[in-house]
Enzyme design. Structure first.
Site, PDB file in Angstrom:
ATOM      1  N   HIS A 203       0.798  -1.238   0.000  1.00 41.63           N
ATOM      2  CA  HIS A 203       0.000   0.000   0.000  1.00 41.63           C
ATOM      3  C   HIS A 203       0.827   1.283   0.000  1.00 41.63           C
ATOM      4  CE1 HIS A 203       0.951  -0.341   4.283  1.00 41.63           C
ATOM      5  NE2 HIS A 203       0.716   0.952   4.367  1.00 41.63           N
TER       6      HIS A 203
HETATM    7  C1  UD1 Z   1      -1.412   4.901   6.799  1.00 47.27           C
HETATM    8  C2  UD1 Z   1      -0.038   5.233   7.399  1.00 47.27           C
HETATM    9  C3  UD1 Z   1       0.903   4.062   7.192  1.00 47.27           C
HETATM   10  C4  UD1 Z   1       0.308   2.763   7.718  1.00 47.27           C
HETATM   11  C5  UD1 Z   1      -1.082   2.570   7.108  1.00 47.27           C
HETATM   12  C6  UD1 Z   1      -1.757   1.328   7.649  1.00 47.27           C
HETATM   13  C7  UD1 Z   1       0.442   7.627   7.134  1.00 47.27           C
HETATM   14  C8  UD1 Z   1       1.320   8.615   6.470  1.00 47.27           C
HETATM   15  N1  UD1 Z   1       0.576   6.361   6.722  1.00 47.27           N
HETATM   16  O1  UD1 Z   1      -1.222   4.717   5.414  1.00 47.27           O
HETATM   17  O2  UD1 Z   1       2.101   4.314   7.878  1.00 47.27           O
HETATM   18  O3  UD1 Z   1       1.146   1.706   7.334  1.00 47.27           O
HETATM   19  O4  UD1 Z   1      -1.891   3.714   7.403  1.00 47.27           O
HETATM   20  O5  UD1 Z   1      -2.821   0.943   6.830  1.00 47.27           O
HETATM   21  O6  UD1 Z   1      -0.322   7.970   8.005  1.00 47.27           O
HETATM   22  N2  UD1 Z   1      -8.643   4.860   2.369  1.00 47.27           N
HETATM   23  C9  UD1 Z   1      -9.946   4.438   2.268  1.00 47.27           C
HETATM   24  N3  UD1 Z   1     -10.560   4.036   3.428  1.00 47.27           N
HETATM   25  C10 UD1 Z   1      -9.958   4.069   4.645  1.00 47.27           C
HETATM   26  C11 UD1 Z   1      -8.627   4.526   4.719  1.00 47.27           C
HETATM   27  C12 UD1 Z   1      -7.979   4.911   3.576  1.00 47.27           C
HETATM   28  O7  UD1 Z   1     -10.534   4.395   1.200  1.00 47.27           O
HETATM   29  O8  UD1 Z   1     -10.590   3.676   5.645  1.00 47.27           O
HETATM   30  C13 UD1 Z   1      -7.933   5.255   1.128  1.00 47.27           C
HETATM   31  C14 UD1 Z   1      -8.134   6.709   0.761  1.00 47.27           C
HETATM   32  O9  UD1 Z   1      -8.116   6.810  -0.618  1.00 47.27           O
HETATM   33  C15 UD1 Z   1      -6.896   7.362   1.322  1.00 47.27           C
HETATM   34  C16 UD1 Z   1      -5.848   6.292   1.098  1.00 47.27           C
HETATM   35  O10 UD1 Z   1      -6.530   5.059   1.296  1.00 47.27           O
HETATM   36  O11 UD1 Z   1      -6.596   8.567   0.695  1.00 47.27           O
HETATM   37  C17 UD1 Z   1      -4.650   6.343   2.010  1.00 47.27           C
HETATM   38  O12 UD1 Z   1      -5.057   6.371   3.378  1.00 47.27           O
HETATM   39  P1  UD1 Z   1      -4.127   7.117   4.448  1.00 47.27           P
HETATM   40  O13 UD1 Z   1      -4.742   7.030   5.782  1.00 47.27           O
HETATM   41  O14 UD1 Z   1      -3.778   8.480   3.954  1.00 47.27           O
HETATM   42  O15 UD1 Z   1      -2.761   6.318   4.398  1.00 47.27           O
HETATM   43  P2  UD1 Z   1      -2.444   4.750   4.404  1.00 47.27           P
HETATM   44  O16 UD1 Z   1      -1.889   4.395   3.073  1.00 47.27           O
HETATM   45  O17 UD1 Z   1      -3.580   3.931   4.914  1.00 47.27           O
END
Ligand code: UD1
Length: 352
Positions: A203
């Protein structure tokens, strides 16, 4: 003494589940705050349900750019911290929720506790590395999960009296739930045979390119081994734009809960991942790990021969083959004894 414990993402809920019961046992008055950085049921609430926990405040910030997410959390958290008087705030790991809490704690002059301090990949292109470094240097109490993490903090001139070797709360959680994990029927549900499949998670933004997925899928196809791929929502969105043919031996599923994921890993032949937490979970379950990154903060797992960094995905078929005969052997777990939550709660209690 009143503590604010802030989480926001799936791995932070897992870590908190080792600390929350110990804070209760120590009669520490605390408020459990969820930023809502992760908000899909499978990314957030499922873990609260599995661990029997409830947040007391949810800021529901959701997704956004690095700056948007951090600023949104900061503004909402500032309101909470100005309405209620906290003597201490606690943050976990290295996410955007972590760094936002760090800055608000500083702004409100509340001493900060950092759990999982001192982890270093020395890769300053990763937001997580920047988040954890800044947090470490702004913290009053730092809990390191391993001796190596404590050493990293000393090297950066953080005073020794602020550093505590707690062990890893994620290890506490795994030990506590081993029986329930064993009972989980995910192998039957997905028709998998023990040790005859691998588990993939990916991811990190740097891995979500067409070129990487093209070579990853090619490697999986060549390996001819069944691979289960619980997909992160961000990865799913990226994959939809690539229009790649999914190999027949790759089984894509929705994100899984804790029990299902740990059961899947515990019976796998190998794990391929770019997640930090999963590298350690594979290590504790003694399953060989191939880390799809150029570096790792969990260097202990590499030193002990359980984990290998893979930069060039075309190496994967050969590496997967090697995993089928590789045993993960180590005598001493560098990540503590499974009582990290207790140690953290005791130190926090005595801080008053
Ligand atoms: C975040 C953490 C990462 C951790 C990961 C665990 C940061 C910088 N990174 O990354 O260190 O390993 O969590 O999973 O904080 N999204 C959804 N639904 C959700 C959550 C996310 O659709 O419930 C999608 C959205 O498009 C979002 C993207 O995933 O923009 C990324 O989510 P985000 O929380 O920004 O970062 P992670 O990649 O999950």
């Amino acid at each position: 003494m009143k503590l604010a414990l802030v989480i926001g993402t799936r791995p932070q809920i897992v870590k908190a589940s080792a600390i929350v019961p110990e804070l209760k046992r120590q009669n520490v008055d605390f408020q459990f705050i969820n930023t809502g950085q992760h908000y899909d049921y499978e990314m957030n609430k499922i873990f609260f349900d599995e661990f029997g926990m409830r947040d007391s405040i949810n800021l529901s910030v959701g997704s956004g750019s690095y700056c948007q997410q951090i600023v949104n959390i900061m503004l909402k958290l500032e309101q909470v911290f100005s309405k209620q008087k906290f003597d201490l705030t606690m943050c976990l790991g290295d996410t955007n929720s972590t760094i936002a809490e760090t800055l608000v704690s500083f702004a409100c002059s509340i001493p900060l506790v950092h759990v999982e301090a001192g982890a270093r990949s020395y890769d300053m292109t990763m937001p997580e590395e920047v988040n954890r470094r800044l947090t470490d240097h702004a913290s009053a109490l730092l809990f390191a999960v391993s001796k190596n993490c404590a050493k990293n903090l000393l090297k950066e001139n953080i005073p020794e009296e602020q550093i505590f070797l707690s062990g890893d709360p994620m290890y506490d959680v795994l030990l506590k739930h081993l029986k329930a994990i064993e009972k989980c029927g995910i192998l039957e549900d997905l028709r998998l045979v023990e040790r005859k499949y691998g588990v993939l998670t990916i991811h990190r933004p740097s891995n979500l390119t067409f070129e990487k997925f093209d070579s990853l899928f090619e490697a999986i196809k060549k390996s001819r081994t069944k691979v289960v791929f619980p997909i992160h929502p961000r990865t799913k969105k990226a994959l939809e734009t690539f229009h790649l043919k999914v190999p027949r031996n790759l089984l894509i599923t929705n994100p899984l809960g804790y029990y299902e994921m740990m059961k899947l890993v515990s019976k796998a032949q190998f794990v391929m991942t770019d997640s930090g937490g999963l590298q350690k979970e594979a290590f504790w379950l003694r399953i060989p790990c191939l880390t799809l990154r150029q570096n790792t903060e969990w260097v202990e797992t590499v030193r002990l021969g359980a984990n290998e960094l893979i930069e060039n995905f075309s190496m994967l078929p050969e590496k997967i083959k090697e995993c089928s005969s590789r045993d993960v052997k180590y005598k001493i777990n560098p990540f503590g004894d499974g009582h990290a939550g207790k140690k953290i709660a005791e130190v926090v209690k005595s801080y008053a």
